[in-house]
Design a protein around this motif. Structure first.
Motif, mmCIF file in Angstrom:
data_model
loop_
_atom_site.group_PDB
_atom_site.id
_atom_site.type_symbol
_atom_site.label_atom_id
_atom_site.label_comp_id
_atom_site.label_asym_id
_atom_site.label_seq_id
_atom_site.Cartn_x
_atom_site.Cartn_y
_atom_site.Cartn_z
ATOM 1 N N SER A 23 0.824 -1.096 -0.130
ATOM 2 C CA SER A 23 -0.013 -0.164 0.018
ATOM 3 C C SER A 23 0.961 1.218 0.089
ATOM 4 N N ASP A 38 -5.043 -16.204 -5.820
ATOM 5 C CA ASP A 38 -5.362 -15.251 -4.773
ATOM 6 C C ASP A 38 -4.393 -14.123 -4.386
ATOM 7 N N GLU A 41 -4.580 -11.303 -7.084
ATOM 8 C CA GLU A 41 -5.859 -10.710 -6.689
ATOM 9 C C GLU A 41 -5.738 -9.734 -5.552
ATOM 10 N N GLN A 42 -5.166 -10.094 -4.574
ATOM 11 C CA GLN A 42 -4.740 -9.153 -3.331
ATOM 12 C C GLN A 42 -3.918 -8.178 -3.726
ATOM 13 N N GLU A 44 -3.097 -6.902 -6.548
ATOM 14 C CA GLU A 44 -3.862 -5.953 -7.803
ATOM 15 C C GLU A 44 -4.952 -5.038 -6.945
ATOM 16 N N LYS A 45 -5.672 -5.577 -6.086
ATOM 17 C CA LYS A 45 -6.549 -4.645 -5.295
ATOM 18 C C LYS A 45 -5.900 -3.484 -4.849
ATOM 19 N N ILE A 46 -4.625 -3.567 -4.504
ATOM 20 C CA ILE A 46 -3.820 -2.344 -3.854
ATOM 21 C C ILE A 46 -3.150 -1.417 -4.705
ATOM 22 N N LYS A 47 -2.250 -1.985 -5.565
ATOM 23 C CA LYS A 47 -1.575 -1.054 -6.569
ATOM 24 C C LYS A 47 -1.313 -1.668 -8.003
#
Length: 165
Positions: A23, A38, A41-42, A44-47
């Motif tokens: 982050s 997983d 995906e985790q 890619e959700k952030i940056k």
């Protein structure tokens, strides 16, 4: 200036510390052996995430990421290959890619051995962030972070995430 978090060999493992460092970055670069969608995906959700597939990654991951990733971050040319070797011990694929055009930054993973070495012959910096996951023979989970400013690499840090087990 672009803040980069560099990791490799997560082997399906991700935790809150990795996500916290992610982050704080502008981009996340993963040098293969994600282990699972997983993890991808985790992150890619952030940056924004750039990477290559590794030798343990499945067909789905291989369809999402290339074996060789050559790109620019600002004015810095980057070459990333999971099994790439290191200065003096490059793999045939790395030698082929470098013969075409050596980048200013070469990143590999796979070995679970953290390295930061200057390659005088090719005038480039080689980085291997070690392994941030819990599988493998490494004793300490590691990552790196640094800043790209134009074509310069600044403020390189090793991040120790604690023991593998």
């Amino acid at each position: 200036m672009t803040k980069i978090l560099l990791l490799s060999d997560s082997h399906s493992y991700i935790d809150d510390r990795i996500l916290e460092y992610a982050s704080q970055a502008d981009e996340i670069w993963h040098c293969g052996d994600f282990g699972s969608m997983d993890v991808i995906e985790q992150l890619e959700k952030i940056k924004p995430l750039k990477g290559v597939y590794g030798n343990i990654d499945n067909a789905k991951i291989k369809s999402e990421f290339p074996e060789v990733n050559r790109f620019f971050c600002e004015k810095l040319e980057v070459l990333m290959i999971h099994i790439g070797g290191y200065p003096g011990k490059y793999t045939p694929l790395t030698k082929k890619e470098m013969a075409e055009k050596a980048p200013k930054l070469f990143i590999s993973g796979h070995s679970h051995i953290l390295k930061a070495m200057y390659d005088e012959k090719n005038s480039l910096l080689h980085l291997n962030p070690g392994a941030c996951g819990k599988q493998g023979w490494h004793k300490v989970r590691t990552m790196m972070r640094f800043v790209v400013d134009g074509e310069e690499i600044k403020d390189l840090e090793v991040i120790e995430l604690g023991p593998r087990v």
